[in-house]
Write an enzyme that holds these catalytic residues in place. Structure first.
Site, PDB file in Angstrom:
ATOM      1  N   GLY A  71       0.837  -1.208   0.000  1.00 53.11           N
ATOM      2  CA  GLY A  71       0.000   0.000   0.000  1.00 53.11           C
ATOM      3  C   GLY A  71       0.863   1.247   0.000  1.00 53.11           C
ATOM      4  CG  HIS A  72       3.368   2.168   3.316  1.00 58.81           C
ATOM      5  ND1 HIS A  72       3.363   1.016   4.062  1.00 58.81           N
ATOM      6  CD2 HIS A  72       2.837   3.137   4.111  1.00 58.81           C
ATOM      7  CE1 HIS A  72       2.858   1.267   5.259  1.00 58.81           C
ATOM      8  NE2 HIS A  72       2.518   2.539   5.314  1.00 58.81           N
ATOM      9  CG  LEU A 127      -1.933  -4.612   1.385  1.00 55.49           C
ATOM     10  CD1 LEU A 127      -0.658  -4.370   0.559  1.00 55.49           C
ATOM     11  CD2 LEU A 127      -1.987  -6.059   1.834  1.00 55.49           C
TER      12      LEU A 127
END
Ligand code: PAF
Length: 311
Positions: A59-60, A207
């Site tokens: 996700g990051h 996530l």
């Protein structure tokens, strides 16, 4: 992330699906405030900022990939911000995995990483408190009353230090994104805020760095959140009123068992206020939000949808 445009990336600390055009060099990593400010002057052109607390997952990395499409350089901060944790929360236990984070960032390309110590961000104990206002006082703000003030403070400080063209935040923390949009707008901060859709694992679980606290059995139960949001979205799609959308989602969570609901709420996606009798009528851009505890882990998830609000 809406059900329609969900990207089911696999969760991976160092994924292999990064775009081939991105640079694959280890980012320049600095720690002190002075080194950060000096390194920023060596980045000609525009900056896209991705603020994180580390324990990076895909996700990051999606934020970083998107940042490349908005700016000449991508700067990532990795800082577990003490002011957004209340006493008794998981500040000390929060995972700190700097080397793995840098390795993961190398796969997607980042120009500069700032991984400061608390005294680099807060050389003096802050005297100013930023009140997140009505967007931040309910939902997450009710469970964690000082949380968004801490987020607003650190985001303001890092935006002011970095002066990026654009800063990207995940829609997973939808209320955080709404709070950030509100203070950037109200304080005329010269930055564009971009929200990036939730990245889900193949089993639908959004996530989150906190997923690593889940046992295998809890992880299975955690799937109910995405299922509940999907059922809520399906109800909304056939014209169900807000109360019925919420009820449909709650039913899925209750049926799972072992999912301790904190809230299931449907908000106007702009004002972040609950859709109810006082809301605007017609088809409203809304967001269904869930917070629930599975075992000892508190999970949040959400989904955007259009909801019919009648008089
Ligand atoms: O979303 C987070 O990880 C944090 O709240 C943020 C935006 C990095 C501020 O500490």
């Amino acid at each position: 992330m809406t059900s329609g445009n969900a990207k089911n990336h696999h969760h991976a600390a160092a994924p292999t699906n990064a775009s081939p055009s991105a640079a694959r060099q280890r980012p320049h990593v600095v720690h002190s405030r002075a080194d950060y400010l000096s390194a920023l002057t060596e980045l000609p052109g525009s900056v896209g900022l991705v603020m994180t607390m580390g324990a990076l997952h895909d996700g990051h990395l999606e934020l970083v990939r998107q940042a490349h499409t908005h700016a000449d350089h991508v700067v990532v901060t990795i800082f577990v911000n003490p002011t957004q944790f209340a006493p008794g929360e998981d500040f000390d236990a929060y995972p700190r995995t700097l080397e793995a984070d840098i390795a993961a960032l190398t796969t997607v390309g980042a120009d500069l990483v700032w991984a400061p110590a608390p005294e680099d961000v807060y050389p003096e104990a802050p005297l100013i408190t930023l009140d997140p206002g009505p967007v931040g006082h309910h939902l997450e703000g009710a469970s964690r009353p000082t949380h968004f003030a801490g987020v607003a403070l650190v985001v303001t400080k890092v935006l002011n230090l970095t002066r990026p063209k654009v800063a990207l935040f995940g829609e997973k923390d939808a209320q955080q994104l709404a709070v950030i949009r509100a203070f950037v707008r109200d304080l005329d901060m010269p930055v564009e805020i971009v929200g990036v859709p939730i990245v889900r694992d193949t089993d639908g679980v959004a996530l989150s760095s906190r997923n690593q606290y889940l046992s295998p059995e809890e992880r299975t139960r955690a799937r109910a959140l995405n299922r509940a949001l999907t059922v809520g979205a399906e109800a909304a799609a056939v014209g169900a009123a807000p109360t019925l959308v919420i009820a449909a989602a709650r039913q899925v969570l209750d049926a799972e068992g072992g999912v301790d609901i904190d809230y299931v709420e449907l908000v106007d996606d702009h004002s972040f206020q609950p859709l109810n009798a006082g809301s605007a009528r017609g088809r409203v851009q809304a967001r269904l939000l869930i917070a629930a505890r599975v075992g000892t882990t508190r999970l949040i998830d959400n989904m955007a949808m259009t909801v019919e609000v009648r008089g």
